[in-house]
Design an enzyme around this catalytic site. Sequence first.
Site, mmCIF file in Angstrom:
data_model
loop_
_atom_site.group_PDB
_atom_site.id
_atom_site.type_symbol
_atom_site.label_atom_id
_atom_site.label_comp_id
_atom_site.label_asym_id
_atom_site.label_seq_id
_atom_site.Cartn_x
_atom_site.Cartn_y
_atom_site.Cartn_z
ATOM 1 N N SER A 232 0.422 10.198 -41.465
ATOM 2 C CA SER A 232 -0.967 9.780 -41.667
ATOM 3 C C SER A 232 -1.838 9.976 -40.432
ATOM 4 O O SER A 232 -3.045 9.724 -40.474
ATOM 5 C CB SER A 232 -1.016 8.299 -42.075
ATOM 6 O OG SER A 232 -0.306 8.080 -43.262
ATOM 7 N N GLY B 239 -0.206 14.520 -38.048
ATOM 8 C CA GLY B 239 0.587 14.465 -39.265
ATOM 9 C C GLY B 239 -0.129 14.956 -40.498
ATOM 10 O O GLY B 239 0.473 15.662 -41.336
ATOM 11 N N ASP C 143 4.814 6.986 -42.854
ATOM 12 C CA ASP C 143 4.036 6.407 -41.750
ATOM 13 C C ASP C 143 3.968 4.905 -41.970
ATOM 14 O O ASP C 143 4.423 4.393 -42.994
ATOM 15 C CB ASP C 143 2.637 7.018 -41.672
ATOM 16 C CG ASP C 143 2.139 7.128 -40.229
ATOM 17 O OD1 ASP C 143 2.395 6.185 -39.446
ATOM 18 O OD2 ASP C 143 1.507 8.141 -39.883
ATOM 19 N N ARG D 36 0.880 12.336 -20.246
ATOM 20 C CA ARG D 36 1.872 12.193 -21.317
ATOM 21 C C ARG D 36 2.866 11.086 -20.974
ATOM 22 O O ARG D 36 3.376 10.391 -21.843
ATOM 23 C CB ARG D 36 2.597 13.518 -21.543
ATOM 24 C CG ARG D 36 1.750 14.590 -22.219
ATOM 25 C CD ARG D 36 2.554 15.875 -22.411
ATOM 26 N NE ARG D 36 1.793 16.905 -23.097
ATOM 27 C CZ ARG D 36 0.968 17.753 -22.507
ATOM 28 N NH1 ARG D 36 0.777 17.652 -21.195
ATOM 29 N NH2 ARG D 36 0.334 18.678 -23.186
ATOM 30 N N ASN E 6 5.711 5.280 -27.236
ATOM 31 C CA ASN E 6 6.295 6.370 -28.016
ATOM 32 C C ASN E 6 7.813 6.424 -27.912
ATOM 33 O O ASN E 6 8.489 6.859 -28.845
ATOM 34 C CB ASN E 6 5.681 7.704 -27.600
ATOM 35 C CG ASN E 6 4.257 7.857 -28.117
ATOM 36 O OD1 ASN E 6 3.744 6.972 -28.793
ATOM 37 N ND2 ASN E 6 3.637 8.973 -27.806
ATOM 38 N N ASP F 203 2.286 25.263 -26.322
ATOM 39 C CA ASP F 203 2.125 25.934 -25.027
ATOM 40 C C ASP F 203 2.126 27.452 -25.201
ATOM 41 O O ASP F 203 1.365 28.169 -24.542
ATOM 42 C CB ASP F 203 3.243 25.515 -24.067
ATOM 43 C CG ASP F 203 3.240 24.024 -23.789
ATOM 44 O OD1 ASP F 203 2.147 23.435 -23.725
ATOM 45 O OD2 ASP F 203 4.333 23.441 -23.650
ATOM 46 N N ARG G 152 -1.184 28.492 -26.964
ATOM 47 C CA ARG G 152 -2.294 28.491 -26.009
ATOM 48 C C ARG G 152 -2.211 29.682 -25.060
ATOM 49 O O ARG G 152 -3.225 30.347 -24.790
ATOM 50 C CB ARG G 152 -2.278 27.190 -25.203
ATOM 51 C CG ARG G 152 -2.741 25.981 -25.986
ATOM 52 C CD ARG G 152 -2.395 24.684 -25.293
ATOM 53 N NE ARG G 152 -3.109 23.538 -25.863
ATOM 54 C CZ ARG G 152 -2.751 22.289 -25.696
ATOM 55 N NH1 ARG G 152 -1.671 21.984 -24.960
ATOM 56 N NH2 ARG G 152 -3.436 21.306 -26.242
ATOM 57 N N HIS H 106 7.253 20.256 -21.265
ATOM 58 C CA HIS H 106 6.022 20.186 -22.050
ATOM 59 C C HIS H 106 5.061 19.171 -21.431
ATOM 60 O O HIS H 106 4.532 18.295 -22.110
ATOM 61 C CB HIS H 106 6.362 19.806 -23.499
ATOM 62 C CG HIS H 106 5.185 19.822 -24.427
ATOM 63 N ND1 HIS H 106 4.384 20.938 -24.604
ATOM 64 C CD2 HIS H 106 4.664 18.853 -25.234
ATOM 65 C CE1 HIS H 106 3.442 20.659 -25.483
ATOM 66 N NE2 HIS H 106 3.578 19.398 -25.873
ATOM 67 N N MET I 183 -2.051 21.411 -32.469
ATOM 68 C CA MET I 183 -0.664 20.946 -32.466
ATOM 69 C C MET I 183 -0.064 21.009 -33.862
ATOM 70 O O MET I 183 1.106 21.346 -34.028
ATOM 71 C CB MET I 183 -0.594 19.512 -31.926
ATOM 72 C CG MET I 183 0.822 18.974 -31.770
ATOM 73 S SD MET I 183 1.850 19.876 -30.572
ATOM 74 C CE MET I 183 3.031 20.661 -31.670
#
Length: 338
Positions: free
Chosen positions: A33, A37, A57, A110, A117, A173, A176, A200, A251
């Site tokens: 969601s 995603g 989710d 990150r 996370n 990556d 890009r 990453h 992404m």
Amino acid sequence: CWKSSKTPKICWFCVILCQIQLNNAKVAVLGASGGIGQPLSLLLKNSPLVGELSLFDIAHTPGVAADLSHIETRAHVTGYMGPDQLNAALKGCDVVVIPAGVPRKPGMTRDDLFNTNATIVATLADAVARNCPEAMICIIANPVNSTIPITSEVMKKYGVYNPNRVFGVTTLDIVRANAFVAELKGLDPARVNVPVIGGHAGKTIIPLISQATPKVEFPADQLSALTARIQDAGTEVVKAKAGAGSATLSMAYAGARFTFSVLDAMNGKEGVVECAYVRSEETECKYFSTPLLLGKHGIEKNLGLGKLSAFEENLVADAIGELKGSIKKGEDFVANMK
């Protein structure tokens, strides 16, 4: 039929049946969601490789699933919401893609995402280990340099860890790098391929411009600026969105590209190569991204770093310390879990 005959011969019915089965993969998106995603699920719904799309989710998933189910492609979509439905979402899955987690905001690295996370990924990896331990696991959730060690350590606890089936998705990556090189050289980006190795995050992202196809060359100052832009491209998006999130659409595209490559290889397509952050012996780091030849059972062969320029060798040397620290952080997190 060749499966039962003492004198095997091709049975075209079986060949066709097997092909139908292979192109009928069940793919789960955990975090379906969210900003990544939803567009990722849309791209997967549009693929003939996907027979069943299982969306999970903590909120809004039934609505996302209902919305996608109205699209006139054959993938059957089901939505699952909340911890009580996580196990059901994963039953029988061939591929699990995990974009779940909180996005970066301006000023965040990150690594700032780690505490939140890490817990999310560990919880989801635990469920994967219990419900579909042989699935290909594609981790998008940042910081990937730590979330892949976390996933691996959780799978080890259940005795189901297969390093050939756990991938940190670093495809953005590469996407890009391809786009930026094409822009500078006036090339068709669809025909440019720049391998990106390492990790990453920041300086662990190492674009191998010397190995790009078609071959390109840049003056030293331009090469340095290009490398820095590829390494900091995520921050470029975070700043441009001014607090509204991080890279979601690009992404989602990259995540779908990697998932399609995994599915193609599982279906027997030969010569499928993608870079990903995986368990590795190519450097002194336990995990490292390099080009990988994919096969029916995951990684078929690690293609290694290839021949590096002096500039790229320095980039690798500079990245090792940070990568080791991120890997240890992930491993320690699982070791200290209650």
